[in-house]
Design a protein around this motif. Structure first.
Motif, PDB file in Angstrom:
ATOM      1  N   LEU A  27      72.302  26.983  49.596  1.00  0.00           N
ATOM      2  CA  LEU A  27      71.390  27.584  50.531  1.00  0.00           C
ATOM      3  C   LEU A  27      70.082  28.162  49.617  1.00  0.00           C
ATOM      4  CD1 LEU A  27      69.631  28.192  53.179  1.00  0.00           C
ATOM      5  CD2 LEU A  27      71.126  30.045  53.371  1.00  0.00           C
ATOM      6  N   LEU A  28      70.177  28.750  48.648  1.00  0.00           N
ATOM      7  CA  LEU A  28      69.439  29.378  47.804  1.00  0.00           C
ATOM      8  C   LEU A  28      68.630  28.378  47.067  1.00  0.00           C
ATOM      9  CD1 LEU A  28      71.439  32.507  46.036  1.00  0.00           C
ATOM     10  CD2 LEU A  28      69.346  32.551  48.057  1.00  0.00           C
ATOM     11  N   LEU A  29      69.337  27.596  46.472  1.00  0.00           N
ATOM     12  CA  LEU A  29      68.538  26.493  45.722  1.00  0.00           C
ATOM     13  C   LEU A  29      67.673  25.488  46.878  1.00  0.00           C
ATOM     14  CD1 LEU A  29      68.191  24.778  43.337  1.00  0.00           C
ATOM     15  CD2 LEU A  29      70.289  23.542  43.827  1.00  0.00           C
ATOM     16  N   LEU A  30      68.358  25.067  47.866  1.00  0.00           N
ATOM     17  CA  LEU A  30      67.579  24.410  48.823  1.00  0.00           C
ATOM     18  C   LEU A  30      66.362  24.877  49.356  1.00  0.00           C
ATOM     19  CD1 LEU A  30      67.814  21.476  50.445  1.00  0.00           C
ATOM     20  CD2 LEU A  30      69.044  22.840  52.342  1.00  0.00           C
ATOM     21  N   ARG A  31      65.948  26.235  49.665  1.00  0.00           N
ATOM     22  CA  ARG A  31      65.245  27.051  49.962  1.00  0.00           C
ATOM     23  C   ARG A  31      64.004  26.757  49.033  1.00  0.00           C
ATOM     24  NH1 ARG A  31      66.075  32.881  52.732  1.00  0.00           N
ATOM     25  NH2 ARG A  31      64.081  32.732  52.760  1.00  0.00           N
ATOM     26  N   ARG A  32      64.302  26.516  47.726  1.00  0.00           N
ATOM     27  CA  ARG A  32      63.305  26.467  46.888  1.00  0.00           C
ATOM     28  C   ARG A  32      62.898  25.080  46.729  1.00  0.00           C
ATOM     29  NH1 ARG A  32      63.572  30.219  41.169  1.00  0.00           N
ATOM     30  NH2 ARG A  32      64.058  32.049  42.300  1.00  0.00           N
ATOM     31  N   LEU A  33      63.871  23.951  46.801  1.00  0.00           N
ATOM     32  CA  LEU A  33      63.512  22.687  46.893  1.00  0.00           C
ATOM     33  C   LEU A  33      62.503  22.192  47.769  1.00  0.00           C
ATOM     34  CD1 LEU A  33      67.109  21.049  45.657  1.00  0.00           C
ATOM     35  CD2 LEU A  33      64.788  21.367  44.302  1.00  0.00           C
ATOM     36  N   ALA A  34      62.601  22.908  48.998  1.00  0.00           N
ATOM     37  CA  ALA A  34      61.812  22.619  50.178  1.00  0.00           C
ATOM     38  C   ALA A  34      60.466  22.976  49.899  1.00  0.00           C
ATOM     39  CB  ALA A  34      62.336  23.235  51.479  1.00  0.00           C
ATOM     40  N   ARG A  35      60.207  23.913  48.998  1.00  0.00           N
ATOM     41  CA  ARG A  35      58.666  24.323  48.730  1.00  0.00           C
ATOM     42  C   ARG A  35      58.096  23.625  47.470  1.00  0.00           C
ATOM     43  NH1 ARG A  35      61.111  29.414  50.142  1.00  0.00           N
ATOM     44  NH2 ARG A  35      61.253  30.048  47.557  1.00  0.00           N
ATOM     45  N   PRO A  36      56.840  23.094  47.732  1.00  0.00           N
ATOM     46  CA  PRO A  36      56.627  22.239  46.589  1.00  0.00           C
ATOM     47  C   PRO A  36      55.805  23.207  45.453  1.00  0.00           C
ATOM     48  CG  PRO A  36      55.005  22.185  48.401  1.00  0.00           C
ATOM     49  CD  PRO A  36      56.185  22.567  48.822  1.00  0.00           C
ATOM     50  N   GLY A  37      55.990  22.968  44.259  1.00  0.00           N
ATOM     51  CA  GLY A  37      55.627  23.861  43.439  1.00  0.00           C
ATOM     52  C   GLY A  37      56.906  24.696  42.657  1.00  0.00           C
ATOM     53  N   GLU A  38      57.843  24.993  43.677  1.00  0.00           N
ATOM     54  CA  GLU A  38      59.025  25.801  43.126  1.00  0.00           C
ATOM     55  C   GLU A  38      60.217  25.284  42.528  1.00  0.00           C
ATOM     56  OE1 GLU A  38      60.186  29.279  45.279  1.00  0.00           O
ATOM     57  OE2 GLU A  38      57.969  29.764  46.043  1.00  0.00           O
ATOM     58  N   GLU A  39      60.278  23.740  43.264  1.00  0.00           N
ATOM     59  CA  GLU A  39      61.493  23.198  42.841  1.00  0.00           C
ATOM     60  C   GLU A  39      61.739  22.874  41.207  1.00  0.00           C
ATOM     61  OE1 GLU A  39      58.288  20.357  42.406  1.00  0.00           O
ATOM     62  OE2 GLU A  39      58.757  21.629  43.995  1.00  0.00           O
ATOM     63  N   ALA A  40      60.607  22.926  40.585  1.00  0.00           N
ATOM     64  CA  ALA A  40      60.557  22.999  39.050  1.00  0.00           C
ATOM     65  C   ALA A  40      61.245  24.004  38.590  1.00  0.00           C
ATOM     66  CB  ALA A  40      59.055  22.758  38.339  1.00  0.00           C
ATOM     67  N   ARG A  41      61.203  25.282  39.113  1.00  0.00           N
ATOM     68  CA  ARG A  41      62.138  26.181  38.508  1.00  0.00           C
ATOM     69  C   ARG A  41      63.400  26.668  39.310  1.00  0.00           C
ATOM     70  NH1 ARG A  41      56.759  27.875  39.509  1.00  0.00           N
ATOM     71  NH2 ARG A  41      57.256  29.237  41.304  1.00  0.00           N
ATOM     72  N   ALA A  42      63.710  25.592  40.099  1.00  0.00           N
ATOM     73  CA  ALA A  42      64.847  25.802  40.976  1.00  0.00           C
ATOM     74  C   ALA A  42      66.017  25.761  40.046  1.00  0.00           C
ATOM     75  CB  ALA A  42      64.985  24.880  42.110  1.00  0.00           C
ATOM     76  N   PRO A  43      66.768  26.912  39.912  1.00  0.00           N
ATOM     77  CA  PRO A  43      68.158  26.886  39.108  1.00  0.00           C
ATOM     78  C   PRO A  43      69.303  26.004  39.559  1.00  0.00           C
ATOM     79  CG  PRO A  43      67.841  29.028  40.245  1.00  0.00           C
ATOM     80  CD  PRO A  43      66.861  28.124  40.423  1.00  0.00           C
ATOM     81  N   LEU A  44      69.249  25.033  39.037  1.00  0.00           N
ATOM     82  CA  LEU A  44      70.511  23.867  39.387  1.00  0.00           C
ATOM     83  C   LEU A  44      71.839  24.437  38.999  1.00  0.00           C
ATOM     84  CD1 LEU A  44      69.261  20.442  38.718  1.00  0.00           C
ATOM     85  CD2 LEU A  44      69.282  21.574  40.904  1.00  0.00           C
ATOM     86  N   GLY A  45      71.759  25.498  38.167  1.00  0.00           N
ATOM     87  CA  GLY A  45      73.048  26.206  37.671  1.00  0.00           C
ATOM     88  C   GLY A  45      74.044  26.938  38.847  1.00  0.00           C
ATOM     89  N   TRP A  46      72.859  27.387  39.791  1.00  0.00           N
ATOM     90  CA  TRP A  46      73.477  28.126  40.837  1.00  0.00           C
ATOM     91  C   TRP A  46      74.603  27.480  41.402  1.00  0.00           C
ATOM     92  CZ3 TRP A  46      68.439  30.167  43.781  1.00  0.00           C
ATOM     93  CH2 TRP A  46      67.961  30.998  43.160  1.00  0.00           C
ATOM     94  N   LEU A  47      74.744  26.001  41.697  1.00  0.00           N
ATOM     95  CA  LEU A  47      75.750  25.244  42.265  1.00  0.00           C
ATOM     96  C   LEU A  47      76.804  25.249  41.374  1.00  0.00           C
ATOM     97  CD1 LEU A  47      73.490  22.115  43.293  1.00  0.00           C
ATOM     98  CD2 LEU A  47      74.153  23.840  44.706  1.00  0.00           C
ATOM     99  N   LEU A  48      76.901  25.720  40.332  1.00  0.00           N
ATOM    100  CA  LEU A  48      78.188  25.854  39.680  1.00  0.00           C
ATOM    101  C   LEU A  48      79.059  26.820  40.006  1.00  0.00           C
ATOM    102  CD1 LEU A  48      76.833  24.923  36.036  1.00  0.00           C
ATOM    103  CD2 LEU A  48      77.914  23.472  37.616  1.00  0.00           C
ATOM    104  N   ALA A  49      78.609  27.805  40.563  1.00  0.00           N
ATOM    105  CA  ALA A  49      79.251  29.071  41.181  1.00  0.00           C
ATOM    106  C   ALA A  49      80.775  28.859  42.146  1.00  0.00           C
ATOM    107  CB  ALA A  49      78.450  30.110  42.174  1.00  0.00           C
ATOM    108  N   GLY A  50      80.479  27.913  42.874  1.00  0.00           N
ATOM    109  CA  GLY A  50      81.614  27.404  43.735  1.00  0.00           C
ATOM    110  C   GLY A  50      82.539  26.364  42.893  1.00  0.00           C
ATOM    111  N   PRO A  51      82.248  25.486  42.336  1.00  0.00           N
ATOM    112  CA  PRO A  51      83.192  24.740  41.328  1.00  0.00           C
ATOM    113  C   PRO A  51      84.005  25.801  40.165  1.00  0.00           C
ATOM    114  CG  PRO A  51      81.188  23.574  41.750  1.00  0.00           C
ATOM    115  CD  PRO A  51      80.846  25.148  42.257  1.00  0.00           C
TER     116      PRO A  51
END
Length: 212
Positions: free
Chosen positions: A74-98
């Motif tokens: 959710l945190l990552l998706l909210r950034r990816l939905a906004r142009p200009g912020e997706e470049a700074r979206a930390p994909l590493g957040w998705l590693l928490a669950g795994p």
């Protein structure tokens, strides 16, 4: 005008921001939880020993892992939905669950005799898991894709995949209350496959529904 200013201007011109994006996310999340809960209640319901299972770490761990995935997505998706912020979206957040799940699998392998590993992995409910996690997550995925359409993702396939992870994490958290298989080995195998199906569906659908 630099690239980011151009992206923001194009996003503004789409006319999709009548409803503030933050409000849209809150509404979509509330509706997604409601929709998933209704499907879960009508199709499955909690397992008979759910109250007793709350006293076991393996049962509770399923909710920790699935909600960690949903929260980070959710945190990552909210950034990816906004142009200009997706470049700074930390994909590493998705590693928490795994990462949590991997730790749980490691502890399971240490605690359980090797002869029991295969039985724990296969479980008794794999087919139900692969069926109902996508079923419970279908409506949430549609809602999250609708918010992406309301936004302006510049990488819609990636955003769609993350929307699928969010829907899958939410669906898996509901399904965990029904599932009699509590082993992290089972969760790592079958929950992951079911959630991956929603992520693939999101990646395929998002470029079609969230185009500018």
């Amino acid at each position: 005008m630099d690239t980011q200013d151009l992206i923001r201007a194009m996003a503004a011109d789409t006319g999709r921001r009548a409803l503030p994006l933050r409000t849209a996310w809150r509404a979509a999340l509330a509706l997604a939880v409601l929709a998933a809960g209704v499907v879960f209640a009508l199709a499955l319901g909690p397992r008979p020993d759910a109250l007793a299972a709350l006293e076991t770490l393996r049962f509770l761990f399923k909710f920790v892992v699935t909600l960690a995935l949903a929260g980070s997505a959710l945190l990552l998706l909210r950034r990816l939905a906004r142009p200009g912020e997706e470049a700074r979206a930390p994909l590493g957040w998705l590693l928490a669950g795994p990462a949590l799940l991997l730790a749980g699998v490691g502890l399971e392998l240490l605690a359980v005799p090797a002869a029991d590993w295969w039985g724990r992995l296969v479980g008794v409910n794999a087919r139900v898991c692969l069926t109902f996690i996508p079923l419970i997550g279908a409506a949430p995925l549609v809602l999250f894709l609708a918010v992406l359409r309301h936004g302006a993702p510049t990488r819609p396939a990636l955003a769609g995949a993350v929307a699928g992870l969010l829907a899958g994490g939410l669906a898996a958290a509901f399904y965990a209350a029904h599932c009699p298989d509590d082993s992290p080995l089972f969760v790592a195998t079958w929950y992951s496959l079911a959630i991956a199906g929603l992520a693939v569906a999101g990646a395929i659908l998002a470029p079609r529904v969230a185009r500018w």
